[in-house]
Motif scaffolding. Structure first.
Motif, mmCIF file in Angstrom:
data_model
loop_
_atom_site.group_PDB
_atom_site.id
_atom_site.type_symbol
_atom_site.label_atom_id
_atom_site.label_comp_id
_atom_site.label_asym_id
_atom_site.label_seq_id
_atom_site.Cartn_x
_atom_site.Cartn_y
_atom_site.Cartn_z
ATOM 1 N N VAL A 83 0.859 -1.184 0.000
ATOM 2 C CA VAL A 83 0.000 0.000 0.000
ATOM 3 C C VAL A 83 0.895 1.234 0.000
ATOM 4 O O VAL A 83 1.772 1.374 0.859
ATOM 5 C CB VAL A 83 -0.955 0.005 1.208
ATOM 6 N N LEU A 84 0.667 2.116 -0.961
ATOM 7 C CA LEU A 84 1.515 3.291 -1.147
ATOM 8 C C LEU A 84 0.769 4.546 -0.728
ATOM 9 O O LEU A 84 -0.383 4.759 -1.127
ATOM 10 C CB LEU A 84 1.923 3.412 -2.612
ATOM 11 N N ASP A 85 1.439 5.379 0.048
ATOM 12 C CA ASP A 85 0.921 6.696 0.404
ATOM 13 C C ASP A 85 1.423 7.683 -0.645
ATOM 14 O O ASP A 85 2.629 7.864 -0.805
ATOM 15 C CB ASP A 85 1.415 7.084 1.796
ATOM 16 N N LEU A 86 0.515 8.326 -1.362
ATOM 17 C CA LEU A 86 0.889 9.188 -2.479
ATOM 18 C C LEU A 86 1.135 10.636 -2.081
ATOM 19 O O LEU A 86 1.497 11.441 -2.937
ATOM 20 C CB LEU A 86 -0.208 9.155 -3.548
ATOM 21 N N ALA A 87 0.896 10.999 -0.843
ATOM 22 C CA ALA A 87 1.019 12.394 -0.412
ATOM 23 C C ALA A 87 2.357 12.976 -0.863
ATOM 24 O O ALA A 87 3.389 12.308 -0.765
ATOM 25 C CB ALA A 87 0.891 12.478 1.107
ATOM 26 N N ASP A 340 7.393 -3.400 -9.608
ATOM 27 C CA ASP A 340 7.475 -3.640 -8.167
ATOM 28 C C ASP A 340 8.756 -3.059 -7.584
ATOM 29 O O ASP A 340 8.740 -2.438 -6.512
ATOM 30 C CB ASP A 340 7.397 -5.139 -7.879
ATOM 31 N N ARG A 341 9.878 -3.224 -8.291
ATOM 32 C CA ARG A 341 11.148 -2.672 -7.796
ATOM 33 C C ARG A 341 11.127 -1.145 -7.785
ATOM 34 O O ARG A 341 11.669 -0.518 -6.870
ATOM 35 C CB ARG A 341 12.305 -3.190 -8.651
ATOM 36 N N LEU A 342 10.493 -0.535 -8.805
ATOM 37 C CA LEU A 342 10.406 0.923 -8.819
ATOM 38 C C LEU A 342 9.684 1.435 -7.575
ATOM 39 O O LEU A 342 10.154 2.374 -6.911
ATOM 40 C CB LEU A 342 9.666 1.397 -10.070
ATOM 41 N N ASN A 346 11.669 3.382 -4.159
ATOM 42 C CA ASN A 346 11.550 4.831 -4.322
ATOM 43 C C ASN A 346 10.259 5.305 -3.670
ATOM 44 O O ASN A 346 9.286 4.559 -3.585
ATOM 45 C CB ASN A 346 11.493 5.204 -5.815
ATOM 46 N N PRO A 347 10.233 6.559 -3.211
ATOM 47 C CA PRO A 347 8.958 7.117 -2.757
ATOM 48 C C PRO A 347 7.944 7.086 -3.906
ATOM 49 O O PRO A 347 8.298 7.363 -5.063
ATOM 50 C CB PRO A 347 9.307 8.555 -2.359
ATOM 51 N N ALA A 348 6.712 6.742 -3.600
ATOM 52 C CA ALA A 348 5.688 6.654 -4.647
ATOM 53 C C ALA A 348 5.565 7.966 -5.411
ATOM 54 O O ALA A 348 5.388 7.977 -6.641
ATOM 55 C CB ALA A 348 4.350 6.270 -4.028
ATOM 56 N N GLU A 349 5.676 9.078 -4.695
ATOM 57 C CA GLU A 349 5.529 10.382 -5.336
ATOM 58 C C GLU A 349 6.614 10.588 -6.400
ATOM 59 O O GLU A 349 6.358 11.164 -7.458
ATOM 60 C CB GLU A 349 5.600 11.471 -4.260
ATOM 61 N N ARG A 350 7.836 10.086 -6.160
ATOM 62 C CA ARG A 350 8.912 10.227 -7.148
ATOM 63 C C ARG A 350 8.619 9.390 -8.391
ATOM 64 O O ARG A 350 8.814 9.854 -9.524
ATOM 65 C CB ARG A 350 10.241 9.787 -6.549
ATOM 66 N N SER A 370 17.179 1.453 -9.393
ATOM 67 C CA SER A 370 16.237 0.533 -8.759
ATOM 68 C C SER A 370 16.006 -0.718 -9.603
ATOM 69 O O SER A 370 15.556 -1.735 -9.092
ATOM 70 C CB SER A 370 14.882 1.221 -8.537
ATOM 71 N N THR A 371 16.273 -0.617 -10.906
ATOM 72 C CA THR A 371 16.033 -1.745 -11.793
ATOM 73 C C THR A 371 17.254 -2.662 -11.811
ATOM 74 O O THR A 371 18.338 -2.293 -11.369
ATOM 75 C CB THR A 371 15.735 -1.252 -13.214
#
Length: 414
Positions: A83-87, A340-342, A346-350, A370-371
């Protein structure tokens, strides 16, 4: 033969879909009132014929139009769910009906002349563009033309994939969806031999959601194939088919290619939308770039400048997309693992800003690291070699590559 007097305008929008609707709304919002404007399209679009999903910052002109938005999204693979927080961003869903309605309001305020007819030809003499219209429509002479009709790339890419999908708008008898978060990508679906598949869920309420099956790959499925894949994903989600009704069906095909789209085919013709390079080759996302193009066009006209938007994505991003497509197509990188690796590293926002073309080179280095390095280096080397061959053998490839129409089903319950 049409013998009516030509219609002289400052701006002609050829095509009246999402890209043109966003331009009309932006012109109205920017207070552009002087130019004479015409829209030429064989269909006057109304109602719900598509759904756009995108991310942005809350608190803008789209807020009252959204069907739903979420600050948390889920990415799932066979190995687990994240679960990613997009803030400070949000993931948002926008249906076409409110966009067309707002464009219609803008048309009235702008005094737009609408011509419901197909365009047969454009002739640009460098001073103005003659738009030859089919049927009884008048010939239009425009200082500028914004053309959002679908067009193939100028030449085929080194990788030519399609994002193709079918979605069911499902209504449930009981609360079965979580309206507080969307499923962005669910890679637990059976993966094709060549390509990537995933499902996603965009809930409007606990009883109503868009459930969609998507593939990235070189070929479409059959009608029965899409329905079987969607039924399988519905079952994977644990949804009871007996308690569900399919209220609407959405189908689509979007190009995923590193072939170049010609955004400026002649001095006074500017292409928008997918034909103008707004579709991100590695993901198929288009809406955010269309919206940027619309705002740039409106701002330019408001300032008395030519209505020419900036390129949809930086050149380095187009190169990275070409490398990613090659790696995925060659099987050196698996789609579920790649995405999935991305998100894991990394922060979801990035990640989301990267997919919108808004990251810095330093952030892109972090994303690329990340890849898995070896297959991506191999794909980059292969891309460089292919580009060199293209330069040495101009004209050696097929003359065109076109996007097929979506496979349409006739399923509808209730």
């Amino acid at each position: 033969m049409n013998t009516s007097a030509p219609l002289d305008v400052d701006l002609a929008l050829v095509g009246g879909g999402g890209a043109a609707s966003l331009v009309l709304a932006a012109l109205d919002r920017h207070g552009v009132r002087g130019p004479r404007i015409a829209v030429v399209d064989p269909v006057h679009r109304r109602g719900q014929d598509r759904t756009w999903a995108f991310w942005d910052h809350p608190g803008n002109e789209l807020d009252p139009l959204l069907a739903a938005s979420w600050h948390r999204v889920e990415v799932a693979t066979p190995a687990g769910r994240r679960v990613l927080d997009l803030a400070p961003l949000r993931y948002a869903m926008l249906r076409s009906g409110p966009v067309y309605d707002r464009a219609a309001e803008a048309e009235r305020r702008l005094g737009v002349r609408r011509i419901v007819a197909p365009v047969e030809a454009l002739h640009d003499d460098g001073r103005r563009v003659t738009v030859r219209v089919g049927g009884d429509g008048p010939t239009v002479r425009a200082s500028w033309v914004l053309d959002s009709r679908p067009r193939p790339p100028r030449r085929p890419g080194r990788t030519n994939w399609l994002q193709h999908f079918r979605g069911w708008w499902l209504e449930s008898d009981a609360p079965v969806f979580d309206p507080t978060r969307a499923v962005l990508m669910d890679f637990r679906t059976p993966q094709p031999a060549r390509g990537v598949s995933f499902g996603y869920v965009l809930p409007v309420s606990d009883r109503y959601a868009l459930v969609e099956y998507t593939e990235f790959g070189p070929a479409l499925l059959t009608d029965a194939g899409y329905d079987a894949a969607l039924a399988g994903y519905r079952d994977l989600l644990g949804l009871d088919a007996a308690g569900l009704r399919v209220r609407e069906v959405e189908n689509g095909v979007i190009p995923m290619t590193d072939g170049p789209f010609e955004a400026r085919p002649s001095p006074r013709v500017v292409r928008l939308g997918t034909a103008g390079g707004a579709t991100r080759p590695s993901t198929g996302f288009t809406f955010s770039a269309m919206r940027r193009q619309a705002d740039q066009v409106a701002a330019a006209l408001a300032a008395g400048r030519p209505p020419v938007p900036a390129p949809a994505y930086p050149r380095r991003h187009r190169w990275m997309d070409a490398v990613a497509l090659r790696a995925l197509d060659g099987g050196g990188v698996g789609g579920p693992e790649f995405f999935d690796r991305l998100f894991a590293r990394n922060p979801a926002e990035r990640v989301l800003r990267f997919l919108d073309g808004a990251t810095t080179p330093a952030e892109e280095v972090a994303l690329m690291s990340s890849t898995r390095l070896r297959p991506m280096v191999a794909a980059a080397a292969g891309d460089a070699a292919a580009r060199l061959r293209d330069r040495l053998h101009r004209g050696g490839r097929a003359a065109s590559w076109t996007v097929p129409p979506p496979v349409l089903g006739d399923r509808a319950d209730g």
